[in-house]
Design an enzyme around this catalytic site. Sequence first.
Site, PDB file in Angstrom:
ATOM      1  N   ASP A 162       0.850  -1.187   0.000  1.00  0.00           N
ATOM      2  CA  ASP A 162       0.000   0.000   0.000  1.00  0.00           C
ATOM      3  C   ASP A 162       0.894   1.249   0.000  1.00  0.00           C
ATOM      4  O   ASP A 162       1.788   1.349  -0.836  1.00  0.00           O
ATOM      5  CB  ASP A 162      -0.966  -0.064   1.196  1.00  0.00           C
ATOM      6  CG  ASP A 162      -2.031   1.008   1.179  1.00  0.00           C
ATOM      7  OD1 ASP A 162      -3.029   0.848   0.457  1.00  0.00           O
ATOM      8  OD2 ASP A 162      -1.864   2.016   1.899  1.00  0.00           O
ATOM      9  N   TYR A 213      -1.975  11.210   1.499  1.00  0.00           N
ATOM     10  CA  TYR A 213      -2.827  11.491   0.337  1.00  0.00           C
ATOM     11  C   TYR A 213      -2.835  12.989   0.023  1.00  0.00           C
ATOM     12  O   TYR A 213      -2.884  13.384  -1.145  1.00  0.00           O
ATOM     13  CB  TYR A 213      -4.257  11.028   0.626  1.00  0.00           C
ATOM     14  CG  TYR A 213      -4.378   9.555   0.921  1.00  0.00           C
ATOM     15  CD1 TYR A 213      -4.556   8.622  -0.101  1.00  0.00           C
ATOM     16  CD2 TYR A 213      -4.326   9.074   2.237  1.00  0.00           C
ATOM     17  CE1 TYR A 213      -4.685   7.279   0.168  1.00  0.00           C
ATOM     18  CE2 TYR A 213      -4.445   7.720   2.517  1.00  0.00           C
ATOM     19  CZ  TYR A 213      -4.619   6.826   1.482  1.00  0.00           C
ATOM     20  OH  TYR A 213      -4.743   5.482   1.753  1.00  0.00           O
ATOM     21  N   HIS A 241      -6.987  -6.726  -0.724  1.00  0.00           N
ATOM     22  CA  HIS A 241      -5.947  -5.703  -0.621  1.00  0.00           C
ATOM     23  C   HIS A 241      -4.939  -5.975   0.489  1.00  0.00           C
ATOM     24  O   HIS A 241      -3.733  -5.840   0.288  1.00  0.00           O
ATOM     25  CB  HIS A 241      -6.602  -4.336  -0.401  1.00  0.00           C
ATOM     26  CG  HIS A 241      -5.617  -3.212  -0.272  1.00  0.00           C
ATOM     27  ND1 HIS A 241      -4.784  -2.827  -1.298  1.00  0.00           N
ATOM     28  CD2 HIS A 241      -5.333  -2.383   0.775  1.00  0.00           C
ATOM     29  CE1 HIS A 241      -4.028  -1.813  -0.897  1.00  0.00           C
ATOM     30  NE2 HIS A 241      -4.342  -1.530   0.347  1.00  0.00           N
TER      31      HIS A 241
END
Length: 318
Positions: A101, A232, A297
């Site tokens: 990730d 982010y 994931h």
Amino acid sequence: MEKIEHTTVPTNGINMHIASIGTGPVILFLHGFPELWYSWRHQLLSLSSHGYRCIAPDLRGFGDTDAPPSAASYTVLHIVGDLVGLLDHLGIDQVFVVGHDWGAVMAWYFCLFKPDRVKALVNMSVAFRPRNPKRKPLESLRFMFGDDFYICRFQEPGEIEEEFAHAGSARTIKRFLTSRNPRPPCVPKGGFRGPPGPDIQYTLPAWLSEEDVNYFASKFDKRGFTGGLNYYRAMDLTWELTAPWTRAQIKVPVKFIVGDLDFNYHIPRVQDYIHKGGFKRDVPFLQEVVVMEEAAHFINEEKPEEISAHIYDFIKKF
């Protein structure tokens, strides 16, 4: 788990918490969002038993590591700087790197900036994404998925934190870790708040216990989610700062692993990029690509034994 040692190391202007175990060649494990060093608990125990020194930090903004308040302090230059400082403090010259990730993103950049410090890389979930010099990342994501795409939703400071607070850390962790929807996640405003009442809507899989959830939740209750969300929020700034590396290649030996239910594997054109030559062009020493069936994931937690074996089978060659 009691054999894992916990220490705090000063690096790049922050104090970084690390979990470590074992002796021998060093493996550096880099976690993603919303996770911690704890995401690698199974791999730490497994790989240390094979004669490796395993180190898993809480990355900047997470867990027991410092969390600077400004999103501008979370570019890839900051995170890779933290990792270089960590290795220098510990007197470690070269490492194997394992990422997942956001940890995978940082692992790509670590290899891009400091290939001399990396023996080999095992990366999961997020394939290398060459810099597009014509368009910033957020502009591209909004164009592809709209304003409700989760990364776009994470941009406004405080907004998503309020939704996570309303849901509670434990419920938020469960929502992320138990998702098996391969479609890119889009959530309208208020969608992360969740319905009021007990956590009856999330049935935990066999690989995730209430104890695991509570460990994650306890750290996010203490630290909050802002540090992790700032990764982010710094994406466009990272894009600006990494212009000198446009069209640069990753030149370390690489093994890439992804689950066939991982939403990152279902982003438009990603599968063609991985399997039809683009990935190998940008990562010329790519040696293996593994697509694990019926895996989502959070693959290192969902398939711990298989992932540990994949890591060991690759790095033992070097």
